[in-house]
Design an enzyme around this catalytic site. Structure first.
Site, PDB file in Angstrom:
ATOM      1  N   ASP A 194     -20.377  49.936 -33.953  1.00  0.00           N
ATOM      2  CA  ASP A 194     -19.579  49.567 -32.796  1.00  0.00           C
ATOM      3  C   ASP A 194     -19.841  50.484 -31.604  1.00  0.00           C
ATOM      4  O   ASP A 194     -19.606  50.108 -30.464  1.00  0.00           O
ATOM      5  CB  ASP A 194     -18.095  49.604 -33.170  1.00  0.00           C
ATOM      6  CG  ASP A 194     -17.199  49.132 -32.038  1.00  0.00           C
ATOM      7  OD1 ASP A 194     -17.425  48.015 -31.546  1.00  0.00           O
ATOM      8  OD2 ASP A 194     -16.286  49.880 -31.640  1.00  0.00           O
ATOM      9  N   MET A 275     -11.302  47.033 -28.243  1.00  0.00           N
ATOM     10  CA  MET A 275     -11.587  46.589 -26.880  1.00  0.00           C
ATOM     11  C   MET A 275     -12.964  47.022 -26.385  1.00  0.00           C
ATOM     12  O   MET A 275     -13.357  46.693 -25.271  1.00  0.00           O
ATOM     13  CB  MET A 275     -10.523  47.149 -25.925  1.00  0.00           C
ATOM     14  CG  MET A 275      -9.123  46.608 -26.160  1.00  0.00           C
ATOM     15  SD  MET A 275      -9.012  44.818 -25.890  1.00  0.00           S
ATOM     16  CE  MET A 275      -9.450  44.697 -24.165  1.00  0.00           C
ATOM     17  N   ARG A 276     -13.707  47.782 -27.223  1.00  0.00           N
ATOM     18  CA  ARG A 276     -15.000  48.264 -26.748  1.00  0.00           C
ATOM     19  C   ARG A 276     -15.945  47.107 -26.440  1.00  0.00           C
ATOM     20  O   ARG A 276     -16.727  47.168 -25.482  1.00  0.00           O
ATOM     21  CB  ARG A 276     -15.622  49.208 -27.775  1.00  0.00           C
ATOM     22  CG  ARG A 276     -16.923  49.833 -27.295  1.00  0.00           C
ATOM     23  CD  ARG A 276     -17.470  50.871 -28.253  1.00  0.00           C
ATOM     24  NE  ARG A 276     -16.738  52.125 -28.127  1.00  0.00           N
ATOM     25  CZ  ARG A 276     -16.015  52.664 -29.096  1.00  0.00           C
ATOM     26  NH1 ARG A 276     -15.925  52.051 -30.252  1.00  0.00           N
ATOM     27  NH2 ARG A 276     -15.378  53.798 -28.912  1.00  0.00           N
ATOM     28  N   ALA A 277     -15.885  46.049 -27.232  1.00  0.00           N
ATOM     29  CA  ALA A 277     -16.779  44.913 -27.006  1.00  0.00           C
ATOM     30  C   ALA A 277     -16.537  44.278 -25.642  1.00  0.00           C
ATOM     31  O   ALA A 277     -17.486  43.890 -24.940  1.00  0.00           O
ATOM     32  CB  ALA A 277     -16.600  43.878 -28.114  1.00  0.00           C
ATOM     33  N   VAL A 280     -18.102  46.589 -23.012  1.00  0.00           N
ATOM     34  CA  VAL A 280     -19.567  46.533 -23.053  1.00  0.00           C
ATOM     35  C   VAL A 280     -20.070  45.212 -22.484  1.00  0.00           C
ATOM     36  O   VAL A 280     -21.044  45.167 -21.716  1.00  0.00           O
ATOM     37  CB  VAL A 280     -20.072  46.745 -24.492  1.00  0.00           C
ATOM     38  CG1 VAL A 280     -21.566  46.460 -24.580  1.00  0.00           C
ATOM     39  CG2 VAL A 280     -19.789  48.159 -24.956  1.00  0.00           C
TER      40      VAL A 280
END
Length: 705
Positions: A194, A275-277, A280
C-alpha cells in the site's frame, strides 16, 4: 550520466512501465512505482534509463546532502547554508542492495566521538545520496521488512531520521522510489504494498515481431553502445523536454469536484482500505493531465490512475492475484461522471498524451508499428510512456484447483482439468476453508534470516546482553559501554565532566528476535487419503499452514508421494502462493510410498543446508501414517524417519487418520522422527496451545540423548 546507458526511448513495449516511471518523474509525490514481473523484462534497464531523462539538479557546493541553493535545508547536517548560486550535477540513480545494513541505508553515527566529545559525526547513507534523484531497490520483496519500513517512511516524510542513544540527525531525503520484484520469489506484505504509489505488471511480449525488435536493438546496443545512444539522442531530448514542461504545468492543473467524486467512488466501489489510494489517484490523475499538456483532469485520467494505483491495494492475502475489473471500473466512472465535463475523447482507453497534431497511425491501417508505436515521444513510440491502456495480462486461476496456465501436457492439471494419467487416481479436489493457526517453532535459538517464527539472535528485538563489537559497531549498549569505561577514567587523565571513552570500551547490544525458517511440507496423496471430503480437509489444513508461513516470512517447499514415488512439486521458495497453486492441482490415488517421501525430504533438506546453513528447517509430514508398496515398506519408512531424527530436524506429523477405528500409525511415525503429532482438528488456533511446547520438549529430548 554515462552515454552507455540504454536509452529510455529505445525500450520496446512495456507501456505501463514507461508511463508509471514518467508520471513519477513529473510528480514525485505520486509515491513511487512497484514493478512486478518475470525476470528478463527490462525492469532494471528502464529504471536506469529514466535517470538520464531527469533534469539536472542545482546543489550547494560541498554539501553531502545535495541541498538546493535556492532553498537550503535549515536542518542540514552540513549547514547552515546561505541562499545563493550553486553548482549543478546530473540526477543520481542510487541502488539499494538486498543485503544492505540499516547503517548503509540511513547513515552511521560515530558513537565514540559522540560520547567522548559530544560531536555529531555523521556518515551519510544511501538515502542522502538519493536525495532529489532515484532510489532503486531491485528484489524489494527480499529486503528485510525493517529496512522496507525505514525506506518507505523516508519516502513518505521526505526526510530521514537517525537516532542512537539520544543522539539524533535529520536530513532531507526526497527521491523517486522504484522497486522491482519477481512474484515467484515471494510477495510483499499488504501494508508495504500500500505504501507504493503505483504498481505495474510486466511480462515478455508474445508477439514475434516485437520480440525480434527487442533482440535487434539489444544486439545493436551491445555492439556499439555510444553509437546506439547517439542515434536515439534526439528522441531522448524530446522526451526530456516533455518531462520538464509537464513539471512546469503541474501546479496549474485543476482537479475538479467531478473528478474527485469519481476518484472517491472508484476507491469505495473496489473496497480499498484507508484513504491513501484516493490521494495517490488524485496525484496520479493530475500528473497524467500535465503529461498530456492539459490543465484539467478528465475522466480518462481518473481511469488510467485507477489502473495504476488500485490493483495492488486489493490484495487481501498472498493467494489473491492483483488486478482490477475494468468493466466495473467503467461503470463506476460513468455513474459518477460530471455532466459538465468536456468530452475528453475517452472511448474506453485514455488519450495517448502525445502532441495533438501528431497522427499516431500515419499509415491509416489502424495499428501501430511493430516496435511499439509511432515515431514521436508518445507512449507507443520510442519517445517513451504515455497514457496507453494496460497491456493484456494472462488470466490467473481464481480456484485453487484450476490448472496452471502453461503447464506441460503431461503435468497434473494440464488439459484434463487436473486428472492425472494412470489408473485408480482421482482428479484434484478443492481445498477446505483455511483457518487460523498458531505457529510451530523450531527448538533452540538460531541465526537465520529475520522473520517471525523461531527464536534467533538478531539485529532487532529484545536486548538480552552486551558484547564487544566484531567489525563495525552495531546497536550500542550504552550502560555496558559506560561500565567498561568508568574504571579507567583516572588513569586516562579525566579532568572535566565528559567521559573519556576509547574504542575498546564500546559494547554492542545482543538482541533476541525471531527468524524465518524453511517449512518443508511432505503430503500423502495416496489412495488411503483419496476420500474427497477428507482430502479437501487435508488441503485446507496445509493451506492454513501456508498462510501462517507467509505471515512468518518463511520459505516453503512441497513434496507429495503416491503410487510408486515421491515428487518435489515445489522446490523451496519464498512464494507461498506458488505452493498454494501446486497444492490445488494435487490429485490422489495409488499406494503409499511413505519412505520415498521421507527420503526425498532428506535429500532436499541436505541440499538446502549447504545453500543456506543458517536457515533452520521444520518438517511437516501430512499423512495417516500408512506405508504400502515395495518390499518391506514399513521398515524402510522407519529407517528414512531415523535419518531425519539423526540430523536433528524439527518435525511435526499432522495425523489425517479418521473414523471410529484408529491405528495410531502417525503417532509411531512421529516418535521415529523425534517430533510431535497433531491431528487435523488440533491445528486450529483454539486447539493448538500445547503443540509449541511439545515441539520444544521433543527437541530438548533429542539433544539430551
Amino acid at each position: 550520466m554515462s552515454s552507455t546507458t540504454y536509452p529510455f526511448t529505445a525500450l520496446v513495449g512495456q507501456d505501463d512501465l514507461r508511463l508509471a516511471l514518467l508520471l513519477n518523474a513529473v510528480s514525485p509525490r505520486v509515491g513511487g512505482v512497484l514493478v512486478r514481473g518475470e525476470k528478463g523484462t527490462a525492469k532494471s534497464t528502464a529504471v536506469r534509463a529514466l535517470a538520464a531523462l531527469l533534469p539536472a539538479v542545482a546543489v550547494v557546493p560541498g554539501c553531502r546532502f545535495s541541498c538546493d541553493p535556492g532553498e537550503p535545508d535549515t536542518g542540514c547536517p552540513d549547514g547552515p547554508h546561505e541562499s545563493g548560486a550553486g553548482g549543478q550535477r546530473p540526477a543520481r540513480m542510487v541502488e539499494l542492495p538486498v543485503g544492505a545494513s540499516e547503517d548503509r541505508l540511513v547513515g552511521a553515527l560515530d558513537m565514540e566521538r559522540a560520547l567522548a566529545e559530544g560531536v555529531k559525526s555523521f556518515e551519510p547513507g544511501l538515502l542522502a545520496d538519493a536525495h532529489r534523484g532515484i532510489l532503486y531497490v531491485d528484489e524489494v520483496n527480499l529486503l528485510h521488512d525493517h529496512l522496507v519500513d525505514v525506506l518507505l517512511d523516508a519516502a513518505a516524510m521526505g526526510a530521514s531520521y537517525v537516532e542512537r542513544e539520544g543522539v539524533s540527525v535529520r536530513h532531507a531525503a526526497r527521491f523517486l522510489l522504484v522497486g522491482t520484484m519477481n512474484p515467484e520469489e515471494g510477495e510483499l506484505r499488504p501494508q508495504l504494498l500500500d505504501r507504493f504509489g503505483l504498481t505495474v505488471e510486466v511480462s515478455a511480449s508474445r508477439e514475434p515481431e516485437q520480440r525480434v525488435e527487442v533482440v535487434r536493438r539489444r544486439l545493436a546496443f551491445d555492439d556499439d553502445p555510444v553509437g546506439f545512444a547517439a542515434r536515439w539522442a534526439g528522441e531522448e531530448d524530446v522526451l526530456r523536454d516533455r518531462v520538464t514542461a509537464a513539471r512546469a504545468l503541474l501546479p496549474r492543473v485543476r482537479l475538479g469536484d467531478g473528478a474527485l467524486r469519481q476518484i472517491a467512488a472508484t476507491c469505495a466501489a473496489f473496497e480499498v482500505d484507508g484513504m491513501r489510494a484516493d490521494i495517490v489517484m488524485a496525484r496520479t490523475a493530475t500528473a497524467l493531465a500535465a503529461w498530456a499538456g492539459r490543465e484539467d483532469v478528465l475522466a480518462e485520467d481518473v481511469r488510467q490512475a485507477a489502473l495504476l494505483a488500485l490493483p495492488h491495494r486489493r490484495r487481501r492475502n498472498p493467494f489473491d492475484a492483483p488486478g482490477i475489473d475494468e468493466d466495473r471500473l467503467d461503470e463506476t466512472l460513468e455513474r459518477f461522471a460530471d455532466p459538465g465535463e468536456p468530452d475528453g475523447g475517452r472511448d474506453g482507453a485514455p488519450d495517448s498524451g502525445s502532441d495533438p497534431d501528431r497522427d499516431p497511425d500515419p499509415d491509416g491501417d489502424g495499428d501501430r508499428d511493430p516496435d511499439g508505436g509511432g515515431d514521436g515521444p508518445g507512449p507507443g513510440g520510442p519517445g517513451g510512456g504515455g497514457g496507453l491502456p494496460p497491456q493484456d495480462r494472462p488470466e490467473v486461476p481464481d480456484r485453487p484447483d484450476a490448472p496452471l496456465e502453461g503447464a506441460p501436457s503431461g503435468a497434473p492439471g494440464a488439459g484434463d482439468g487436473g486428472r492425472p494419467s494412470g489408473g485408480g487416481e482421482q482428479r484434484a479436489v478443492t481445498a477446505g476453508e483455511p483457518f487460523r493457526t498458531k505457529p510451530l517453532t523450531v527448538p533452540g535459538t538460531g541465526d537465520g534470516a529475520a522473520g517471525r517464527r523461531s527464536r534467533a539472535r538478531a539485529e532487532h528485538g529484545r536486548t538480552t546482553g552486551a558484547r564487544r563489537p566484531r567489525g563495525g559497531l552495531g546497536p550500542l549498549h550504552l550502560a555496558a559501554t559506560i561500565r567498561a569505561a568508568a574504571p579507567h577514567q583516572r588513569t586516562r587523565g579525566r579532568r572535566g565532566p565528559g567521559l573519556v571513552v576509547r574504542r575498546d570500551d564500546l559494547r554492542q547490544s545482543v538482541r533476541e528476535g525471531r527468524e524465518s525458517n524453511l517449512v518443508l511440507f511432505v503430503v500423502d496423496a495416496s489412495g488411503s487419503m483419496a476420500a474427497r471430503q477428507r482430502m479437501g480437509a487435508v488441503k485446507g489444513a496445509v493451506l492454513s499452514l501456508l498462510l501462517d508461513a507467509y505471515q512468518r516470512r518463511d520459505k516453503v517447499g512441497l513434496i507429495t508421494f503416491r503410487g510408486r514415488e515421491a515428487e518435489l512439486v515445489l522446490p523451496p521458495t519464498s512464494s507461498v502462493d506458488a505452493a498454494a497453486a501446486r497444492l490445488g492441482l494435487l490429485p490422489t490415488g495409488g499406494r503409499t510410498p511413505l519412505a520415498a517421501g521421507l527420503l526425498k525430504a532428506h535429500d532436499v533438506l541436505r541440499v538446502e543446508r549447504m545453500r543456506d546453513p543458517s536457515r533452520r528447517p521444520l518438517l511437516v509430514v501430512v499423512t495417516d501414517g500408512r506405508a504400502t508398496g515395495g518390499p518391506e515398506p514399513v521398515a524402510l519408512a522407519s529407517r528414512a524417519a531415523g535419518l531425519h531424527a539423526s540430523d536433528g530436524t524439527a518435525s511435526v506429523v499432522v495425523d489425517c487418520e479418521s473414523g471410529p477405528v484408529r491405528l495410531g500409525l502417525a503417532n509411531r511415525l512421529a516418535g521415529e522422527l523425534g517430533g510431535v503429532v497433531v491431528t487435523l482438528d488440533g491445528l486450529r488456533a483454539e486447539a493448538i496451545a500445547g503443540v509449541v511446547k511439545d515441539v520444544r520438549t521433543a527437541g530438548d529430548s533429542r539433544r539430551a540423548a
